[in-house]
Design an enzyme around this catalytic site. Sequence first.
Site, PDB file in Angstrom:
ATOM      1  N   GLN A   1      -4.335  -1.160   9.884  1.00  0.00           N
ATOM      2  CA  GLN A   1      -4.370  -2.484   9.263  1.00  0.00           C
ATOM      3  C   GLN A   1      -5.022  -3.506  10.192  1.00  0.00           C
ATOM      4  O   GLN A   1      -4.702  -3.590  11.371  1.00  0.00           O
ATOM      5  CB  GLN A   1      -2.945  -2.921   8.883  1.00  0.00           C
ATOM      6  CG  GLN A   1      -2.864  -4.217   8.119  1.00  0.00           C
ATOM      7  CD  GLN A   1      -3.472  -4.169   6.727  1.00  0.00           C
ATOM      8  OE1 GLN A   1      -3.594  -3.103   6.126  1.00  0.00           O
ATOM      9  NE2 GLN A   1      -3.868  -5.309   6.210  1.00  0.00           N
TER      10      GLN A   1
ATOM     11  N   LYS B   1       0.849  -1.204   0.000  1.00  0.00           N
ATOM     12  CA  LYS B   1       0.000   0.000   0.000  1.00  0.00           C
ATOM     13  C   LYS B   1       0.879   1.247   0.000  1.00  0.00           C
ATOM     14  O   LYS B   1       0.646   2.191  -0.759  1.00  0.00           O
ATOM     15  CB  LYS B   1      -0.923   0.003   1.235  1.00  0.00           C
ATOM     16  CG  LYS B   1      -2.073  -0.992   1.132  1.00  0.00           C
ATOM     17  CD  LYS B   1      -2.805  -1.183   2.466  1.00  0.00           C
ATOM     18  CE  LYS B   1      -3.905  -2.226   2.344  1.00  0.00           C
ATOM     19  NZ  LYS B   1      -4.574  -2.542   3.618  1.00  0.00           N
TER      20      LYS B   1
ATOM     21  N   ASP C   1     -10.944   3.309   4.484  1.00  0.00           N
ATOM     22  CA  ASP C   1     -11.398   1.912   4.455  1.00  0.00           C
ATOM     23  C   ASP C   1     -12.916   1.822   4.338  1.00  0.00           C
ATOM     24  O   ASP C   1     -13.451   0.752   4.037  1.00  0.00           O
ATOM     25  CB  ASP C   1     -10.979   1.198   5.751  1.00  0.00           C
ATOM     26  CG  ASP C   1      -9.682   0.414   5.605  1.00  0.00           C
ATOM     27  OD1 ASP C   1      -9.455  -0.143   4.518  1.00  0.00           O
ATOM     28  OD2 ASP C   1      -8.922   0.364   6.585  1.00  0.00           O
TER      29      ASP C   1
HETATM   30  N1  GUN Z   1      -6.754  -6.288   6.275  1.00  0.00           N
HETATM   31  C1  GUN Z   1      -7.099  -7.015   5.173  1.00  0.00           C
HETATM   32  N2  GUN Z   1      -7.789  -6.246   4.307  1.00  0.00           N
HETATM   33  C2  GUN Z   1      -7.872  -5.008   4.868  1.00  0.00           C
HETATM   34  C3  GUN Z   1      -8.456  -3.779   4.439  1.00  0.00           C
HETATM   35  O1  GUN Z   1      -9.054  -3.666   3.367  1.00  0.00           O
HETATM   36  N3  GUN Z   1      -8.304  -2.733   5.312  1.00  0.00           N
HETATM   37  C4  GUN Z   1      -7.655  -2.833   6.504  1.00  0.00           C
HETATM   38  N4  GUN Z   1      -7.573  -1.755   7.274  1.00  0.00           N
HETATM   39  N5  GUN Z   1      -7.120  -3.970   6.915  1.00  0.00           N
HETATM   40  C5  GUN Z   1      -7.213  -5.041   6.098  1.00  0.00           C
END
Ligand code: GUN
Length: 310
Positions: A98, A54, A124
């Site tokens: 995360q 990311k 998110d």
């Molecule tokens: N962990 C796995 N997928 C995601 C996501 O889309 N956002 C976040 N914050 N954590 C994740």
Amino acid sequence: MSARLLNGTEIARQVRAELAPRVAAFSARAGRPPGLGILLVGHDPGSEIYVRNKGKAAAELGIRADTERLPHTATLDEVLAIVDRLNKSAVHDGILVQSPLPAEMGSDAEQRVFDTISPAKDVDGFHPVNVGLLVQNRPHLVPCTPLGIIELLVRSETKIAGARAVVIGRSDIVGKPSALLLLHRHATVTICHSKTVNLPAVAAGADILVAAIGRAGFVTRDFVKPGATVIDVGINRVTDPEVARRLLLSTPQRLADFEKKGSVLVGDVHPEVAEVAGVLTPVPGGVGPLTIAMLLGNTVKAAEASIGTR
Ligand code: GUN
């Protein structure tokens, strides 16, 4: 018949290319790039990879990405303090904590953290305000993987209006928001889960089948109507040789890779489904790259909204 594979890597590249002029326009107007604050707690190996990817994708597009880390022994209060600081930051338009948080933090820790992120910076789309806006079909920031699924369907010219869509999985992150986005595009939507009776038969009624269960190779050919579009959201690391051999029988190259490395990434959809489906997303290289592209899109959207340009 062999399914047409949707190239998520290529579609994600197109999405990022379309974002580039918006990043440049924002940066010129605001005098700074769009900014994303990422928080990683602990050392979950999957999360480490996600967060690295990311941050890298953001930097490549000219988005400022700052990753903060806390040890797995961190307290919920420490996490909330960082979220509070990022909420007030003048250079961060988006905040991503995360998931998963360490289990020691308690079962309601994630909800408390997501509830604390300012809805305007919630890239998110997990905050109840953004969830509510999505339910009412006036979305602002929408969860990234479901957005990516729609992007894949639209750009591959899959007809959604009037289609029968079945989503397997009812998570807040993927299953529920995917079902809502499909509904708002006028699909007839069914959500299936672990208590669904005769799941394969329900799934086999789908023109569009979304598999978001988190179990390697769960969706076998009997789940799939011939010619259906199948979106595989699962990313499961398989290390059991017996499981790998069962799943990869029809793909000898991937089996050879497994024998060499001792692990392989497999989706929720069994590879044999390629013989039945009309269109299929591969794992890796299907939905995954879109999730990151849509996160960048949400960050740009949040940035633009903060200065009133969108
Ligand atoms: N962990 C796995 N997928 C995601 C996501 O889309 N956002 C976040 N914050 N954590 C994740």
